[in-house]
Design a protein around this motif. Structure first.
Motif, PDB file in Angstrom:
ATOM      1  N   GLU B 259       0.841  -1.191   0.000  1.00 19.67           N
ATOM      2  CA  GLU B 259       0.000   0.000   0.000  1.00 19.67           C
ATOM      3  C   GLU B 259       0.883   1.251   0.000  1.00 19.67           C
ATOM      4  O   GLU B 259       0.613   2.225  -0.714  1.00 19.67           O
ATOM      5  N   ILE B 260       1.960   1.203   0.766  1.00 13.92           N
ATOM      6  CA  ILE B 260       2.901   2.327   0.792  1.00 13.92           C
ATOM      7  C   ILE B 260       3.474   2.541  -0.599  1.00 13.92           C
ATOM      8  O   ILE B 260       3.555   3.667  -1.097  1.00 13.92           O
ATOM      9  N   ASP B 261       3.845   1.437  -1.242  1.00 12.85           N
ATOM     10  CA  ASP B 261       4.403   1.526  -2.594  1.00 12.85           C
ATOM     11  C   ASP B 261       3.400   2.170  -3.545  1.00 12.85           C
ATOM     12  O   ASP B 261       3.731   3.070  -4.303  1.00 12.85           O
ATOM     13  N   ALA B 262       2.141   1.715  -3.465  1.00 11.22           N
ATOM     14  CA  ALA B 262       1.117   2.244  -4.368  1.00 11.22           C
ATOM     15  C   ALA B 262       0.923   3.738  -4.156  1.00 11.22           C
ATOM     16  O   ALA B 262       0.830   4.513  -5.111  1.00 11.22           O
ATOM     17  N   LEU B 263       0.860   4.145  -2.890  1.00 10.89           N
ATOM     18  CA  LEU B 263       0.670   5.569  -2.584  1.00 10.89           C
ATOM     19  C   LEU B 263       1.859   6.392  -3.060  1.00 10.89           C
ATOM     20  O   LEU B 263       1.719   7.457  -3.653  1.00 10.89           O
ATOM     21  N   TYR B 264       3.044   5.874  -2.810  1.00  2.10           N
ATOM     22  CA  TYR B 264       4.253   6.608  -3.162  1.00  2.10           C
ATOM     23  C   TYR B 264       4.378   6.734  -4.674  1.00  2.10           C
ATOM     24  O   TYR B 264       4.735   7.780  -5.203  1.00  2.10           O
ATOM     25  N   MET B 265       4.058   5.650  -5.375  1.00  2.00           N
ATOM     26  CA  MET B 265       4.209   5.638  -6.824  1.00  2.00           C
ATOM     27  C   MET B 265       3.158   6.502  -7.520  1.00  2.00           C
ATOM     28  O   MET B 265       3.326   6.891  -8.662  1.00  2.00           O
ATOM     29  N   ALA B 266       2.034   6.772  -6.811  1.00  2.00           N
ATOM     30  CA  ALA B 266       1.022   7.641  -7.403  1.00  2.00           C
ATOM     31  C   ALA B 266       1.614   9.023  -7.674  1.00  2.00           C
ATOM     32  O   ALA B 266       1.166   9.728  -8.573  1.00  2.00           O
ATOM     33  N   GLY B 267       2.594   9.405  -6.894  1.00  2.00           N
ATOM     34  CA  GLY B 267       3.437  10.539  -7.265  1.00  2.00           C
ATOM     35  C   GLY B 267       3.007  11.913  -6.841  1.00  2.00           C
ATOM     36  O   GLY B 267       3.845  12.810  -6.773  1.00  2.00           O
ATOM     37  N   SER B 268       1.731  12.138  -6.541  1.00  2.00           N
ATOM     38  CA  SER B 268       1.338  13.495  -6.154  1.00  2.00           C
ATOM     39  C   SER B 268       1.833  13.774  -4.735  1.00  2.00           C
ATOM     40  O   SER B 268       2.075  12.851  -3.961  1.00  2.00           O
ATOM     41  N   ALA B 269       1.982  15.059  -4.409  1.00  2.00           N
ATOM     42  CA  ALA B 269       2.521  15.429  -3.095  1.00  2.00           C
ATOM     43  C   ALA B 269       1.659  14.849  -1.981  1.00  2.00           C
ATOM     44  O   ALA B 269       2.166  14.351  -0.982  1.00  2.00           O
ATOM     45  N   ASP B 270       0.326  14.886  -2.192  1.00  2.00           N
ATOM     46  CA  ASP B 270      -0.591  14.361  -1.182  1.00  2.00           C
ATOM     47  C   ASP B 270      -0.372  12.883  -0.933  1.00  2.00           C
ATOM     48  O   ASP B 270      -0.282  12.422   0.200  1.00  2.00           O
ATOM     49  N   SER B 271      -0.308  12.148  -2.026  1.00  2.00           N
ATOM     50  CA  SER B 271      -0.229  10.692  -1.851  1.00  2.00           C
ATOM     51  C   SER B 271       1.127  10.298  -1.279  1.00  2.00           C
ATOM     52  O   SER B 271       1.227   9.310  -0.550  1.00  2.00           O
ATOM     53  N   ILE B 272       2.169  11.083  -1.571  1.00  2.00           N
ATOM     54  CA  ILE B 272       3.472  10.767  -0.975  1.00  2.00           C
ATOM     55  C   ILE B 272       3.423  10.976   0.534  1.00  2.00           C
ATOM     56  O   ILE B 272       3.906  10.152   1.311  1.00  2.00           O
ATOM     57  N   THR B 273       2.761  12.077   0.951  1.00  2.00           N
ATOM     58  CA  THR B 273       2.602  12.289   2.390  1.00  2.00           C
ATOM     59  C   THR B 273       1.804  11.148   3.008  1.00  2.00           C
ATOM     60  O   THR B 273       2.120  10.665   4.096  1.00  2.00           O
ATOM     61  N   GLN B 274       0.771  10.690   2.273  1.00  2.00           N
ATOM     62  CA  GLN B 274      -0.012   9.550   2.786  1.00  2.00           C
ATOM     63  C   GLN B 274       0.864   8.307   2.921  1.00  2.00           C
ATOM     64  O   GLN B 274       0.757   7.555   3.889  1.00  2.00           O
ATOM     65  N   ALA B 275       1.743   8.109   1.919  1.00  2.00           N
ATOM     66  CA  ALA B 275       2.640   6.950   1.975  1.00  2.00           C
ATOM     67  C   ALA B 275       3.482   7.012   3.243  1.00  2.00           C
ATOM     68  O   ALA B 275       3.672   5.997   3.927  1.00  2.00           O
ATOM     69  N   PHE B 276       3.964   8.215   3.569  1.00  2.00           N
ATOM     70  CA  PHE B 276       4.775   8.341   4.784  1.00  2.00           C
ATOM     71  C   PHE B 276       3.931   8.171   6.036  1.00  2.00           C
ATOM     72  O   PHE B 276       4.421   7.658   7.043  1.00  2.00           O
ATOM     73  N   ALA B 277       2.666   8.591   5.973  1.00  2.00           N
ATOM     74  CA  ALA B 277       1.796   8.398   7.132  1.00  2.00           C
ATOM     75  C   ALA B 277       1.628   6.906   7.425  1.00  2.00           C
ATOM     76  O   ALA B 277       1.751   6.460   8.562  1.00  2.00           O
ATOM     77  N   VAL B 278       1.362   6.128   6.361  1.00  2.00           N
ATOM     78  CA  VAL B 278       1.230   4.685   6.555  1.00  2.00           C
ATOM     79  C   VAL B 278       2.566   4.103   7.014  1.00  2.00           C
ATOM     80  O   VAL B 278       2.621   3.223   7.871  1.00  2.00           O
ATOM     81  N   SER B 279       3.653   4.642   6.445  1.00  2.00           N
ATOM     82  CA  SER B 279       4.982   4.173   6.856  1.00  2.00           C
ATOM     83  C   SER B 279       5.214   4.364   8.343  1.00  2.00           C
ATOM     84  O   SER B 279       5.844   3.523   8.999  1.00  2.00           O
ATOM     85  N   SER B 280       4.695   5.483   8.871  1.00  2.00           N
ATOM     86  CA  SER B 280       4.954   5.759  10.281  1.00  2.00           C
ATOM     87  C   SER B 280       4.360   4.672  11.170  1.00  2.00           C
ATOM     88  O   SER B 280       4.889   4.379  12.242  1.00  2.00           O
ATOM     89  N   LEU B 281       3.266   4.048  10.705  1.00  2.00           N
ATOM     90  CA  LEU B 281       2.701   2.921  11.459  1.00  2.00           C
ATOM     91  C   LEU B 281       3.716   1.791  11.551  1.00  2.00           C
ATOM     92  O   LEU B 281       3.929   1.184  12.604  1.00  2.00           O
ATOM     93  N   LEU B 282       4.354   1.521  10.406  1.00  2.00           N
ATOM     94  CA  LEU B 282       5.316   0.425  10.386  1.00  2.00           C
ATOM     95  C   LEU B 282       6.575   0.782  11.172  1.00  2.00           C
ATOM     96  O   LEU B 282       7.208  -0.100  11.759  1.00  2.00           O
ATOM     97  N   VAL B 283       6.931   2.079  11.171  1.00  2.00           N
ATOM     98  CA  VAL B 283       8.075   2.509  11.977  1.00  2.00           C
ATOM     99  C   VAL B 283       7.779   2.241  13.449  1.00  2.00           C
ATOM    100  O   VAL B 283       8.614   1.706  14.181  1.00  2.00           O
TER     101      VAL B 283
END
Lengths: 281, 304
Positions: B259-283
């Motif tokens: 899911e992080i990959d999908a969000l990050y690859m979507a490429g828009s600034a918003d979705s990249i921030t979302q990717a990091f938000a989901v990442s923070s759960l895993l951190v």
């Protein structure tokens, strides 16, 4: 097999049961699937196989993967040795935190590490800006790729060295110094030889992991064929993705990658067996 | 503390007269130039390579404020991914614990031909690329896989509709593959060091297998077992390459890393921030794992 030995020798129960479960699970989950890869690649003729794995982009990917993983493993040996030494020999505030955090790359999902490093080292990232002032482009180049592999590989070296360093008595160094050896001589001739097997093991593990690494490198490397930043795992994955499915190519490359892994595993085992023999003597 | 005692012991063994003086010497030496330099290098390397990335994830995930963060981690795709991740992790840990216990028992309590080979085969998943794991399952159970007719036949018999690739069972299998040796690898050295004299004695006195395990072996290995399970768990929830190969449906079979990959690859600034938000759960999960590991390691060492 079990008939050969006297039955009385096996007092402890559970041989049949544990053997059954172990072999069944191992075969079903690991060996049979891997055998399918072998079977698939052996279905090709020799020339077909050679043609697939000598394509320019495949050869380049192998060079990139092995080259970057090698450089990263060397860097890790240097810093891993320093870190392990500091963690074992010195006392300083925050040491326990550092010791615990060394394994972060094991625990942190590779995709998270990948996107984070990629952002950090891009032109706008905190470290990337610094490096680009120095004229180095980190993200989307081999430099970035190597940095990601250093991140992934560091715990292997530190964790291989730590137990050996802990067992290494100070008396060796003291004796050497009392006999008049300089510090660097003591390090080179007394300490380093004792650490070599562990260092080589850590090196081998980091290299093996680095060559096959996928998640942490694909974001930072940029995956450009022109700049030679595609790694082997990326090429395999590309061949599995819908649109350009090429199972044969994937299987052929996977076979070569498997071969490299086995050679490295063999290397590590030999290092450990020789080291074990030396300490016994 | 324990290092110091170790150190003293080592010295006593070799030269009984020197210890107190030599120790003082050592402490003085620590203040020299070389130790400071080495500690400095370590701290800088540690900060840049390990601490910065964590700070970066947290900073980027909260860049658009807390509301955006909350939206990102409660999106339906994220929740579905969380569910798949939990299922895969739980099953992988369970299967590998069962396997690890059996394999360790087999490898340490008995002598048989081919033991070394078996032990090497178990370690295979350690050294091969996770992408190959995914590939292996596709080639076995995929469209062209030789086991596909077999699976279809079984499905017909049982009236089920299970597929082992591009499905949750496939994700589970791939996760099991990459974490396969984790538990057994932690157990084997501990059980080897323990020897099997106690188990033999128990067996001679007529104890059954399960009783021997529960009463004699288990108390010795519980920390190692827990340690192996923690490692297995850490690798399982974060696996990317292997799972990526066998999972294609976002919102259905995606795990959190996908899911992080999908969000990050979507490429828009918003979705990249979302990717990091989901990442923070895993951190967060990774940090919990590291803390648990330290605790288990410490308790295990103390009991020895």
């Amino acid at each position: 097999m079990s008939r050969k030995r006297k039955k009385g020798k096996r007092v402890i129960p559970g041989f049949g049961l544990t053997m059954g479960i172990t072999v069944t699970l191992l075969s079903l989950l690991i060996l049979i699937p891997l055998a399918s890869v072998l079977a698939y690649s052996f279905r090709m003729s020799g020339t077909e196989f050679l043609e697939l794995i000598t394509r320019p982009n495949v050869v380049q990917a192998f060079m990139t993967s092995i080259g970057c993983a090698f450089v990263a493993a060397v860097v890790n040996c240097v810093f891993g040795l320093i870190l392990a030494w500091v963690l074992v020999r010195y006392e300083f505030p925050g040491k326990r935190l550092m010791d615990g955090m060394i394994e972060l790359p094991f625990a942190l999902p590779t995709a998270v590490a990948g996107i984070t490093l990629s952002r950090m080292y891009s032109d706008q990232g905190i470290l990337g800006r610094l490096l680009s002032h120095m004229g180095i482009q980190a993200s989307y180049s081999k430099v970035g790729l190597t940095i990601a592999l250093v991140f992934i590989g560091i715990p292997f070296v530190v964790r291989a060295l730590q137990p050996v360093l802990e067992k290494l008595p100070h008396t060796y160094e003291e004796a050497s110094e009392m006999l008049g050896a300089s510090r660097s001589y003591t390090f080179r001739r007394v300490i380093l030889p004792e650490l070599t097997p562990a260092l080589l093991t850590g090196f081998g593990l980091a290299l093996a992991r680095g060559i096959g690494e996928y998640g942490s490198v694909i974001y930072i490397s940029g995956n450009s064929e022109k700049e030679g930043t595609q790694v082997v795992s990326y090429i395999i994955m590309q061949k599995l993705n819908s649109g350009s499915v090429d199972y044969e190519g994937a299987a052929a490359i996977a076979l070569v990658l498997l071969l490299i892994s086995f050679l490295l595993l063999l290397f590590i085992n030999i290092v450990q067996i020789t080291a074990g023999r030396r300490t016994k003597q | 503390m324990s290092k110091e005692t170790n150190h003293i012991k080592a010295q006593e063994r070799v030269a009984k007269e020197i210890p107190p003086k030599a120790e003082k010497n050592q402490e003085k030496k620590q203040k020299g130039f070389v130790p400071c330099l080495l500690i400095g290098i370590s701290v800088i390397f540690f900060l840049i390579m390990l601490v910065f990335p964590l700070v970066e994830v947290i900073y980027r995930s909260l860049k658009d404020g807390f509301a955006a963060y909350k939206n990102a981690i409660t999106a339906s795709n994220t929740l579905s991914a969380l569910q798949v991740t939990l299922i895969a992790t739980l099953i992988a840990v369970a299967v590998n614990t069962l396997f690890g216990l059996c394999a360790a028992w087999l490898l340490t309590k008995f002598e048989f031909r081919g033991k070394q080979v078996l032990s090497t085969l178990i370690d295979i998943p350690f050294s091969i690329s996770p992408v190959i794991a995914g590939l292996a399952y596709i080639m076995t159970f995929g469209r062209m896989g030789w086991a596909t007719p077999l699976v279809e036949w079984l499905n017909d018999i049982f009236g089920t509709n299970i597929s082992f690739v591009f499905s949750v069972p496939g994700v589970v299998l791939a996760t099991i593959f990459v974490t396969f040796p984790f538990v057994s690898r932690e157990l084997v050295p501990v059980m080897q060091a323990q020897g099997s004299a106690e188990e033999e004695a128990a067996a001679m006195m007529g104890a059954k297998g399960l009783t021997i395990f529960k009463r004699v072996t288990f108390p010795h290995i519980r920390w190692a077992l827990l340690y192996g399970m923690i490692l297995c768990c850490a690798r399982a929830f974060g696996e990317f390459g292997a799972v990526y190969a066998v999972s294609k449906a976002r919102g259905k079979t995606f795990t959190l890393p996908l899911e992080i990959d999908a969000l990050y690859m979507a490429g828009s600034a918003d979705s990249i921030t979302q990717a990091f938000a989901v990442s923070s759960l895993l951190v967060l999960l990774a940090i919990i794992i590291l803390v648990l590991k330290q605790v288990v390691e410490y308790r295990g060492k103390r009991e020895q």
